[in-house]
Design a protein around this motif. Structure first.
Motif, short mmCIF file in Angstrom:
data_model
loop_
_atom_site.label_atom_id
_atom_site.label_comp_id
_atom_site.label_asym_id
_atom_site.label_seq_id
_atom_site.Cartn_x
_atom_site.Cartn_y
_atom_site.Cartn_z
N GLY A 33 0.25 8.68 -9.34
CA GLY A 33 0.96 9.77 -8.70
C GLY A 33 0.15 10.41 -7.59
O GLY A 33 -1.07 10.45 -7.64
N THR A 34 0.87 10.86 -6.59
CA THR A 34 0.28 11.66 -5.52
C THR A 34 0.69 13.11 -5.79
O THR A 34 1.26 13.41 -6.83
CB THR A 34 0.80 11.20 -4.14
OG1 THR A 34 2.19 11.48 -4.05
CG2 THR A 34 0.54 9.71 -3.93
N SER A 63 0.83 -1.19 0.00
CA SER A 63 0.00 0.00 0.00
C SER A 63 0.87 1.24 0.00
O SER A 63 2.04 1.20 0.34
CB SER A 63 -0.93 0.01 1.21
OG SER A 63 -0.17 0.11 2.40
N LEU A 64 0.26 2.35 -0.39
CA LEU A 64 0.91 3.64 -0.32
C LEU A 64 0.70 4.21 1.07
O LEU A 64 -0.10 3.70 1.85
CB LEU A 64 0.30 4.60 -1.34
CG LEU A 64 0.54 4.27 -2.80
CD1 LEU A 64 -0.33 5.15 -3.67
CD2 LEU A 64 1.99 4.49 -3.15
N THR A 78 4.95 -5.32 -5.34
CA THR A 78 5.88 -4.30 -4.86
C THR A 78 5.51 -2.92 -5.40
O THR A 78 5.31 -2.75 -6.60
CB THR A 78 7.32 -4.63 -5.29
OG1 THR A 78 7.64 -5.94 -4.82
CG2 THR A 78 8.30 -3.64 -4.73
N ILE A 79 5.43 -1.94 -4.51
CA ILE A 79 5.19 -0.55 -4.90
C ILE A 79 6.46 0.23 -4.67
O ILE A 79 7.04 0.20 -3.59
CB ILE A 79 4.04 0.08 -4.10
CG1 ILE A 79 2.72 -0.63 -4.40
CG2 ILE A 79 3.92 1.57 -4.42
CD1 ILE A 79 1.55 -0.12 -3.60
N SER A 80 6.91 0.96 -5.71
CA SER A 80 8.10 1.81 -5.62
C SER A 80 7.69 3.23 -5.90
O SER A 80 6.93 3.50 -6.83
CB SER A 80 9.15 1.37 -6.64
OG SER A 80 9.49 0.02 -6.47
N SER A 82 -0.77 7.35 3.36
CA SER A 82 -2.15 7.86 3.33
C SER A 82 -2.33 9.00 2.34
O SER A 82 -3.33 9.69 2.36
CB SER A 82 -2.54 8.31 4.73
OG SER A 82 -1.66 9.33 5.16
N ALA A 83 -1.36 9.22 1.45
CA ALA A 83 -1.45 10.30 0.47
C ALA A 83 -2.57 10.04 -0.53
O ALA A 83 -2.87 8.91 -0.88
CB ALA A 83 -0.12 10.45 -0.27
N THR A 84 -3.18 11.11 -1.02
CA THR A 84 -4.23 11.02 -2.02
C THR A 84 -3.61 10.78 -3.39
O THR A 84 -2.60 11.39 -3.74
CB THR A 84 -5.04 12.33 -2.06
OG1 THR A 84 -5.59 12.55 -0.76
CG2 THR A 84 -6.15 12.27 -3.08
N VAL A 85 -4.20 9.89 -4.17
CA VAL A 85 -3.72 9.59 -5.52
C VAL A 85 -4.41 10.54 -6.50
O VAL A 85 -5.64 10.64 -6.52
CB VAL A 85 -3.99 8.12 -5.90
CG1 VAL A 85 -3.63 7.85 -7.35
CG2 VAL A 85 -3.22 7.20 -4.96
#
Length: 192
Positions: free
Chosen positions: A85-86, A61-62, A97-99, A64-67
């Motif tokens: 993108g945020t 997961s990312l 995997t999230i980078s 808590s930033a808004t996408v």
């Protein structure tokens, strides 16, 4: 046919038949329509329809930033890659995997990221940043500035063998395109 473990030595073979469904015509009456009037949980595909994929289960997961914009792509092997993108980062999800990569300028409150695939490249644009890209959709996880001096743009898309950027400097009718079949080479001068 006979196979090991078949009861009585016989093995059943399932017959497969294609059923032509016709064109999607939701505005036609259901009784006399020459095609399909309801196509739920499907996507258009060559020659008909294919099933809509279920969401992927993942624990990645990312923060808590808004996408502010995201899109799904397929690499050359058919694997699904998500990009988004945020306000301050670009991210790519390959497998589980999230980078993330920090970008130069944060987005304003009503601005969004747009994405386009060009061969194995993946390009991201926003109204406050020069275009970013991944060099290989299947393996690159770090967003870099797109070479060739492309302009800042709000929209991006592939048209034939060119990557086209539009809404340059806030001018909706202004576009620029890449070198032939190479979005990393010199760009044309902008067109109004």
């Amino acid at each position: 046919r006979q196979g090991p473990g078949d009861a009585g030595g016989a093995r059943r073979v399932m017959q497969v038949a294609d059923i032509p469904l016709g064109e999607y015509v939701p505005d036609q009456p259901g009784y006399t329509a020459p095609g399909v009037v309801l196509a739920e949980n499907t996507l258009p595909s060559p020659g008909g329809y294919s099933p809509f994929r279920l969401p992927d289960a993942s624990t990645a997961s990312l923060s808590s930033a808004t996408v502010y914009g995201a899109k799904m792509f397929r690499d050359e092997d058919g694997n699904i890659v998500y990009a988004g993108g945020t306000s301050t980062d670009l991210f790519v999800r390959q497998g589980a995997t999230i980078s993330t990569t920090a970008v130069a300028s944060s987005l304003g409150s009503s601005q969004y990221w747009r994405f386009a695939q060009f061969n194995s490249f993946l390009i991201a644009v926003s109204p406050t940043n020069a275009p970013y890209y991944l060099t290989d959709l299947a393996s690159d996880t770090t967003w870099s500035l797109l070479p060739g001096s492309p302009p800042v743009a709000r929209v991006v898309g592939r048209i034939g063998d060119f990557l086209v950027l539009g809404d340059i400097d806030g001018a909706r009718s202004r576009v620029q395109w890449s070198a032939f079949n190479n979005p990393t080479a010199a760009w044309t001068t902008d067109r109004a």
